[in-house]
Motif scaffolding. Structure first.
Motif, PDB file in Angstrom:
ATOM      1  N   UNK A  71      -3.905   7.370  -0.257  1.00  0.00           N
ATOM      2  CA  UNK A  71      -2.720   6.346  -0.118  1.00  0.00           C
ATOM      3  C   UNK A  71      -3.519   5.614   1.600  1.00  0.00           C
ATOM      4  N   UNK A  72      -4.313   6.344   1.415  1.00  0.00           N
ATOM      5  CA  UNK A  72      -5.000   5.560   3.224  1.00  0.00           C
ATOM      6  C   UNK A  72      -6.153   5.040   2.871  1.00  0.00           C
ATOM      7  N   UNK A  73      -6.360   4.780   1.722  1.00  0.00           N
ATOM      8  CA  UNK A  73      -8.280   4.435   0.919  1.00  0.00           C
ATOM      9  C   UNK A  73      -7.112   2.947   0.145  1.00  0.00           C
ATOM     10  N   UNK A  74      -6.006   3.235  -0.790  1.00  0.00           N
ATOM     11  CA  UNK A  74      -5.807   1.939  -0.765  1.00  0.00           C
ATOM     12  C   UNK A  74      -4.530   0.948   0.714  1.00  0.00           C
ATOM     13  N   UNK A  75      -3.968   1.998   1.277  1.00  0.00           N
ATOM     14  CA  UNK A  75      -4.036   0.901   2.562  1.00  0.00           C
ATOM     15  C   UNK A  75      -5.101   0.150   2.920  1.00  0.00           C
ATOM     16  N   UNK A  76      -5.951   0.851   3.319  1.00  0.00           N
ATOM     17  CA  UNK A  76      -7.218   0.257   4.411  1.00  0.00           C
ATOM     18  C   UNK A  76      -8.176  -1.167   2.396  1.00  0.00           C
ATOM     19  N   UNK A  77      -7.428  -0.703   1.258  1.00  0.00           N
ATOM     20  CA  UNK A  77      -8.133  -2.031   0.447  1.00  0.00           C
ATOM     21  C   UNK A  77      -6.857  -3.121   1.079  1.00  0.00           C
ATOM     22  N   UNK A  78      -5.606  -2.759   1.399  1.00  0.00           N
ATOM     23  CA  UNK A  78      -4.465  -3.897   1.119  1.00  0.00           C
ATOM     24  C   UNK A  78      -4.669  -4.943   2.928  1.00  0.00           C
ATOM     25  N   UNK A  79      -4.913  -3.923   3.224  1.00  0.00           N
ATOM     26  CA  UNK A  79      -5.141  -4.353   4.647  1.00  0.00           C
ATOM     27  C   UNK A  79      -6.815  -5.594   4.798  1.00  0.00           C
ATOM     28  N   UNK A  80      -7.885  -5.066   3.923  1.00  0.00           N
ATOM     29  CA  UNK A  80      -8.473  -6.276   4.078  1.00  0.00           C
ATOM     30  C   UNK A  80      -7.915  -7.094   2.822  1.00  0.00           C
ATOM     31  N   UNK A  81      -6.855  -6.702   1.949  1.00  0.00           N
ATOM     32  CA  UNK A  81      -6.496  -8.109   1.321  1.00  0.00           C
ATOM     33  C   UNK A  81      -6.329  -9.617   2.576  1.00  0.00           C
ATOM     34  N   UNK A  82      -5.101  -8.067   3.163  1.00  0.00           N
ATOM     35  CA  UNK A  82      -3.950  -9.145   3.751  1.00  0.00           C
ATOM     36  C   UNK A  82      -5.074  -9.771   5.128  1.00  0.00           C
ATOM     37  N   UNK A  83      -6.044  -9.277   5.210  1.00  0.00           N
ATOM     38  CA  UNK A  83      -6.963 -10.671   6.238  1.00  0.00           C
ATOM     39  C   UNK A  83      -8.008 -11.250   5.769  1.00  0.00           C
ATOM     40  N   UNK A  84      -7.724 -11.071   4.370  1.00  0.00           N
ATOM     41  CA  UNK A  84      -8.422 -12.095   3.911  1.00  0.00           C
ATOM     42  C   UNK A  84      -7.452 -13.682   3.213  1.00  0.00           C
ATOM     43  N   UNK A  85      -5.788 -13.496   3.439  1.00  0.00           N
ATOM     44  CA  UNK A  85      -4.839 -14.102   3.086  1.00  0.00           C
ATOM     45  C   UNK A  85      -4.916 -14.506   4.177  1.00  0.00           C
ATOM     46  N   UNK A  86      -5.318 -13.875   6.033  1.00  0.00           N
ATOM     47  CA  UNK A  86      -4.283 -14.848   7.194  1.00  0.00           C
ATOM     48  C   UNK A  86      -5.558 -15.618   6.993  1.00  0.00           C
ATOM     49  N   UNK A  87      -6.889 -15.185   7.052  1.00  0.00           N
ATOM     50  CA  UNK A  87      -7.835 -15.698   7.216  1.00  0.00           C
ATOM     51  C   UNK A  87      -7.697 -17.752   6.206  1.00  0.00           C
TER      52      UNK A  87
END
Length: 119
Positions: A71-87
């Motif tokens: 779950x932690x690794x999945x959470x980190x991947x989702x955070x990266x995707x969210x940063x891409x969307x925000x950028x």
């Protein structure tokens, strides 16, 4: 405040240890443990029970930690995707350029397509 919580946990562990030792002392009946062809000589019943509880706790913690790590690794991947969307939103890039059109394109085994099972 953190130290007070640690003291409480320490006192609780000492109390549980005392109860465990008392349980082992009160259950001194000899038992023979047989698992398949393995046979272990006479041991105190309390010792066998407390050992099985300890082994169960350790195995449960190991299996739970694997789930938490995934779950932690999945959470980190989702955070990266969210940063891409925000950028992309800040830079004015269209979202179609950032997000994949097909959720299966990223190799997500849990993703599915609605049209997959249609005739």
């Amino acid at each position: 405040m953190r130290g007070l919580k640690t003291i409480g946990v320490f006192i609780a562990l000492i109390g549980l240890t005392y109860l465990g030792v008392t349980f082992v002392e009160a259950n001194r009946e000899e038992v023979i443990l047989e698992i398949g062809r393995y046979r272990h000589g006479p041991s105190a019943l309390g010792f066998v029970v407390m050992s099985s509880v300890l082994i169960g706790l350790v195995l449960g913690a190991l299996l739970g930690s694997f789930e938490i790590l995934s779950l932690l690794m999945q959470n980190q991947a989702l955070k990266k995707r969210l940063r891409k969307f925000e950028q992309a939103e800040i830079m004015g890039t269209p979202m179609a350029d950032v997000a994949p059109v097909d959720p299966l394109a990223e190799g997500n085994p849990k993703a599915f397509s609605i049209t997959e099972n249609l005739p």
